[in-house]
Design a protein around this motif. Structure first.
Motif, mmCIF file in Angstrom:
data_model
loop_
_atom_site.group_PDB
_atom_site.id
_atom_site.type_symbol
_atom_site.label_atom_id
_atom_site.label_comp_id
_atom_site.label_asym_id
_atom_site.label_seq_id
_atom_site.Cartn_x
_atom_site.Cartn_y
_atom_site.Cartn_z
ATOM 1 N N MET A 1 31.333 38.426 46.863
ATOM 2 C CA MET A 1 31.234 39.822 46.461
ATOM 3 C C MET A 1 31.394 40.739 47.666
ATOM 4 O O MET A 1 32.066 41.759 47.605
ATOM 5 N N SER A 2 30.791 40.359 48.775
ATOM 6 C CA SER A 2 30.828 41.222 49.940
ATOM 7 C C SER A 2 32.229 41.416 50.491
ATOM 8 O O SER A 2 32.518 42.419 51.121
ATOM 9 N N ARG A 3 33.100 40.421 50.234
ATOM 10 C CA ARG A 3 34.473 40.566 50.712
ATOM 11 C C ARG A 3 35.140 41.740 50.009
ATOM 12 O O ARG A 3 35.805 42.563 50.648
ATOM 13 N N SER A 4 34.916 41.842 48.701
ATOM 14 C CA SER A 4 35.516 42.988 48.009
ATOM 15 C C SER A 4 34.819 44.286 48.432
ATOM 16 O O SER A 4 35.468 45.328 48.545
ATOM 17 N N VAL A 22 26.151 51.019 42.229
ATOM 18 C CA VAL A 22 24.780 51.024 42.748
ATOM 19 C C VAL A 22 24.587 49.848 43.711
ATOM 20 O O VAL A 22 23.982 49.991 44.770
ATOM 21 N N ARG A 23 25.144 48.695 43.353
ATOM 22 C CA ARG A 23 25.044 47.538 44.251
ATOM 23 C C ARG A 23 25.804 47.778 45.552
ATOM 24 O O ARG A 23 25.354 47.416 46.638
ATOM 25 N N PHE A 24 26.967 48.395 45.414
ATOM 26 C CA PHE A 24 27.793 48.685 46.594
ATOM 27 C C PHE A 24 27.049 49.623 47.557
ATOM 28 O O PHE A 24 26.994 49.381 48.767
ATOM 29 N N ILE A 25 26.439 50.668 47.020
ATOM 30 C CA ILE A 25 25.718 51.626 47.865
ATOM 31 C C ILE A 25 24.484 50.959 48.481
ATOM 32 O O ILE A 25 24.171 51.170 49.662
ATOM 33 N N GLY A 26 23.801 50.124 47.700
ATOM 34 C CA GLY A 26 22.641 49.394 48.239
ATOM 35 C C GLY A 26 23.052 48.474 49.378
ATOM 36 O O GLY A 26 22.380 48.391 50.405
ATOM 37 N N TRP A 27 24.181 47.825 49.203
ATOM 38 C CA TRP A 27 24.739 46.944 50.244
ATOM 39 C C TRP A 27 25.050 47.752 51.503
ATOM 40 O O TRP A 27 24.701 47.379 52.614
ATOM 41 N N PRO A 221 26.988 41.544 60.140
ATOM 42 C CA PRO A 221 28.370 41.170 59.815
ATOM 43 C C PRO A 221 29.205 42.319 59.271
ATOM 44 O O PRO A 221 30.369 42.474 59.661
ATOM 45 N N GLU A 222 28.616 43.150 58.389
ATOM 46 C CA GLU A 222 29.421 44.208 57.773
ATOM 47 C C GLU A 222 29.906 45.197 58.831
ATOM 48 O O GLU A 222 31.082 45.554 58.881
ATOM 49 N N ARG A 223 28.964 45.636 59.658
ATOM 50 C CA ARG A 223 29.298 46.580 60.719
ATOM 51 C C ARG A 223 30.365 45.998 61.648
ATOM 52 O O ARG A 223 31.323 46.663 62.019
ATOM 53 N N SER A 224 30.166 44.754 62.027
ATOM 54 C CA SER A 224 31.073 44.126 62.985
ATOM 55 C C SER A 224 32.476 43.984 62.419
ATOM 56 O O SER A 224 33.466 44.234 63.112
ATOM 57 N N LEU A 225 32.558 43.557 61.168
ATOM 58 C CA LEU A 225 33.880 43.339 60.580
ATOM 59 C C LEU A 225 34.627 44.660 60.412
ATOM 60 O O LEU A 225 35.837 44.730 60.642
ATOM 61 N N ILE A 293 30.420 32.220 59.042
ATOM 62 C CA ILE A 293 30.656 33.667 58.975
ATOM 63 C C ILE A 293 30.869 34.100 57.520
ATOM 64 O O ILE A 293 30.304 35.092 57.069
ATOM 65 N N ARG A 294 31.643 33.310 56.787
ATOM 66 C CA ARG A 294 31.850 33.639 55.371
ATOM 67 C C ARG A 294 30.530 33.588 54.612
ATOM 68 O O ARG A 294 30.228 34.447 53.796
ATOM 69 N N ALA A 295 29.727 32.569 54.911
ATOM 70 C CA ALA A 295 28.446 32.421 54.224
ATOM 71 C C ALA A 295 27.513 33.576 54.567
ATOM 72 O O ALA A 295 26.804 34.110 53.716
ATOM 73 N N LYS A 296 27.539 33.980 55.824
ATOM 74 C CA LYS A 296 26.681 35.078 56.275
ATOM 75 C C LYS A 296 27.047 36.368 55.543
ATOM 76 O O LYS A 296 26.183 37.140 55.123
ATOM 77 N N VAL A 297 28.345 36.589 55.377
ATOM 78 C CA VAL A 297 28.805 37.793 54.690
ATOM 79 C C VAL A 297 28.449 37.726 53.207
ATOM 80 O O VAL A 297 28.091 38.730 52.594
ATOM 81 N N ALA A 298 28.519 36.521 52.626
ATOM 82 C CA ALA A 298 28.213 36.388 51.197
ATOM 83 C C ALA A 298 26.744 36.702 50.918
ATOM 84 O O ALA A 298 26.392 37.154 49.832
ATOM 85 N N GLY A 299 25.873 36.473 51.898
ATOM 86 C CA GLY A 299 24.458 36.802 51.725
ATOM 87 C C GLY A 299 23.702 35.736 50.949
ATOM 88 O O GLY A 299 24.246 34.686 50.610
ATOM 89 N N GLY A 300 22.438 35.999 50.692
ATOM 90 C CA GLY A 300 21.604 35.091 49.917
ATOM 91 C C GLY A 300 21.283 33.812 50.666
ATOM 92 O O GLY A 300 21.228 33.786 51.899
ATOM 93 N N LEU A 301 21.104 32.730 49.908
ATOM 94 C CA LEU A 301 20.696 31.454 50.507
ATOM 95 C C LEU A 301 21.744 30.905 51.467
ATOM 96 O O LEU A 301 21.421 30.339 52.505
#
Lengths: 342, 307
Positions: A1-4, A22-27, A221-225, A293-301
């Motif tokens: 999801m975070s990739r999109s 709402v999810r996008f803004i929370g992210w 990750p978001e800021r860096s990418l 890195i992909r897992a970190k961006v995806a978030g969660g577990l």
């Protein structure tokens, strides 16, 4: 999801609606990039979204003013010396009015000076009101930074509370990666309205790649990418073509390859993909980190699992294993005894 | 938009647990998440007339999660703490004090994350002539005076924040319950009526805490800013002779800035609105020893300056 979400964040994909918005803004809020979303989306937003983005823009405006003011104060503190530091990261992005700096939250200012200028820079800044930051003012941290790191212990201004990190190289002395920061320093250019310099666009991207992919545990990750994406977009065709050659020249090819892969993967960027020219062996070697890195961006577990790899890696990149053991032992003793003076 | 009291208790509880309950209060939408009976009861009782949405997909300016400080405290000697989504050191409270955690958290969220307005620590009431801002350091008598003026024909804009526009000095309503401490709780209960008050929380880190509800007409008018006319610095001390002393505009403004969490971050826009504010208000130190005296002083000043 975070990739999109990342693609929406830089304006490559349309803004979602309803619950997804709402999810996008929370992210974006959790990742501290609402100010950057504002620079892309505020003009096209209305209602509560416009208010949220305006709020973020005004907030980031403060960081921008703070940075500009601190640049002015640093220039002033060094007046009369022949020292012309290079502004790194956010400071440079703001000084050069780059897209990567618009709406970006910045908490401190990073400068690079030559190693033999370090003592004079520290003395000048201390004369101008900067003091050792409380968090690292203990003897162990002070000695550790000075002996092994790529920067002085952080200096905090006693009345403005702003922090300056004075670097004399781009990776710790003990790091695996040996970067030819002198070559990059030599190619730095003056800025229009201060005595401070900035790297040329290619070296600026290379430094971001080093900082993000070869130092630290990918904590933001978001800021860096987004930073990598915008810096890459600012390269001319010729600069992009020469990027890997320059990276090889200054000894930072693998971080740059990670960065190119990340831009190509997360932003579906064709130009970055066309530059990825790694061999089979390098690709295989990079695979676990790229998974993390992909897992970190995806978030969660998955992101938590990724930290099991990224966190030890960040330390191993910074220092040899024997040294790391001693360092972690000292830190553990200190945190158990609850003492800062160790 | 529906009011919180228009929804069933069960629906509110579920939305609160899911974290989709959004209170729409003046300029701010506040998303809340909590799993606490004490907090639910407090919300229904004190925010009943407040506009609210329960469905997912509603954007909010701020979000607040009132939760256990860690896993252990979810189960053993249960505690609760406000989490506004960024790190801030707060004292964990016993679970029954969840309403206090909620109110503290809502204050924190606004104080540290709002930049669309200049925020100053002050109570604000208004009538058709304009607004009175009551600046004070905690314990100075701001909230008691605010609550007292609500009984004198003024509407509540806010007990905690003067919310000022950027580039214009209008004050915006954010009508949440008035927070009262210790002896003030009984004083306000006596003139507002017990039915307007929350259950008193005893033995909190701030002493005994009670809340006086914002009234329905104040929530009706929550989008109507008021022009400031009077800036007061109440200084309650037992048995003090009542007197009002004029404060020079420069001094008044500097004292007002000292209570702002975001003035320094806003630059020229906040300076502009504050200068317009300084031109539009008369500022006074109020010395008094009881509520009746303070009201008499304010009424006198309002006759002179409220026009």
């Amino acid at each position: 999801m975070s990739r999109s979400f990342l693609q929406i964040a830089v304006g490559l994909a349309p803004l979602p609606t309803g619950e997804r918005l709402v999810r996008f803004i929370g992210w974006g809020r959790r990742a501290h990039i609402l100010g950057q979303l504002a620079t892309v989306w505020e003009e096209r937003a209305d209602g509560k979204l416009a208010e949220i983005l305006a709020n973020a823009r005004i907030w980031a405006g403060h960081d921008r003013r703070m940075l500009s003011y601190e640049m002015n104060r640093i220039t002033r503190a060094l007046m009369g010396t022949d020292i012309y530091p290079v502004l790194l990261k956010g400071g440079a992005y703001v000084a050069k009015a780059l897209t990567a700096g618009e709406g970006r939250r910045v908490s401190d200012i990073d400068i690079l000076v030559k190693e033999d200028e370090l003592d004079r820079v520290e003395a000048s800044l201390k004369d101008a009101g900067w003091v050792a930051d409380e968090g690292t003012s203990g003897d162990y941290d002070q000695q550790y930074y000075r002996a092994w790191m790529h920067e002085l212990p952080p200096l905090r201004h006693k009345s403005r509370r702003t922090v300056v990190d004075v670097h004399h190289r781009l990776t710790p002395r003990t790091a695996r990666l040996k970067v030819d920061h002198e070559a990059m320093f030599a190619a730095a250019r003056p800025t229009a309205d201060s005595a401070l310099k900035v790297f040329n666009p290619t070296d600026r991207f290379i430094h971001a790649a080093i900082h993000i992919c070869a130092d630290g545990a990918f904590e933001t990750p978001e800021r860096s990418l987004i930073e990598l994406f915008y810096l890459f977009a600012d390269l001319s065709e010729a600069e992009a073509e020469g990027l890997r050659a320059r990276a090889a020249e200054v000894g930072a090819l693998w971080p740059v390859d990670h960065a190119l892969w990340a831009i190509s993967w997360f932003f579906a960027n064709k130009r970055a993909r066309s530059l990825c020219r790694e061999g089979m062996f390098a690709k295989a070697f990079a695979a676990p980190v790229r998974w993390a890195i992909r897992a970190k961006v995806a978030g969660g577990l998955r992101a938590k699992a990724a930290m099991l790899l990224l966190y030890p890696r960040s330390h191993l990149l910074r220092m040899p294993i024997g040294m790391l053991t001693v360092h972690l032992f000292r830190k553990a003793v200190r945190s158990l005894s609850g003492s800062q003076a160790n | 938009m529906r009011r919180l009291e228009d929804y069933g208790r069960r629906a509110v509880r579920q939305a609160l647990r899911r974290g989709t309950l959004v209170l729409h209060l003046g300029p701010f939408a506040m998303q809340l998440k909590a799993d606490s009976r004490a907090l639910l009861a407090f919300l229904l009782s004190m925010y009943g007339a407040c506009h609210a949405t329960l469905e997912a997909g509603v954007l909010a300016d701020f979000s607040l999660h009132v939760r256990a400080p860690n896993m252990i405290r979810r189960f053993v000697r249960r505690q609760i703490t406000p989490d506004p989504g960024f790190y801030f050191p707060t004292v964990p409270l016993p679970r029954p004090m969840a309403p206090l955690a909620l109110e503290m958290g809502m204050n924190l969220a606004v104080a540290l994350q709002c930049f669309r307005f200049a925020i100053y620590h002050a109570g604000v009431v208004a009538d058709e002539r304009g607004a009175i801002a009551i600046s004070a350091f905690s314990g100075g008598g701001k909230s008691t005076l605010t609550a007292a003026l609500m009984e004198e024909g003024f509407r509540l804009l806010s007990d905690e924040f003067a919310i000022m526009g950027l580039d214009e000095p209008g004050l915006y309503p954010y009508p949440r319950p008035v927070s009262l401490k210790n002896a003030s709780v009984e004083i306000v209960r006596a003139f507002a009526g017990a039915e307007e008050m929350s259950t008193t929380l005893t033995g909190t880190p701030k002493g005994d805490i009670g809340y006086r509800r914002a009234r329905p007409h104040e929530l009706e008018m929550m989008h109507e800013p008021a022009m400031p006319k009077l800036l007061l610095f109440p200084q309650f001390s037992l048995d003090a002779e009542p007197r009002a002393e004029k404060v020079e505009p420069g001094d008044a403004v500097m004292r007002f800035i000292a209570g702002s969490p975001n003035y320094h971050a806003l630059g020229e826009a906040a300076f502009g609105s504050l200068m317009a504010f300084a031109d539009s208000v008369a500022a006074y130190d109020l010395h008094y020893g009881n509520t009746a005296d303070s009201i008499a002083l304010v009424k006198d000043l309002w006759r002179e300056h409220g026009s």
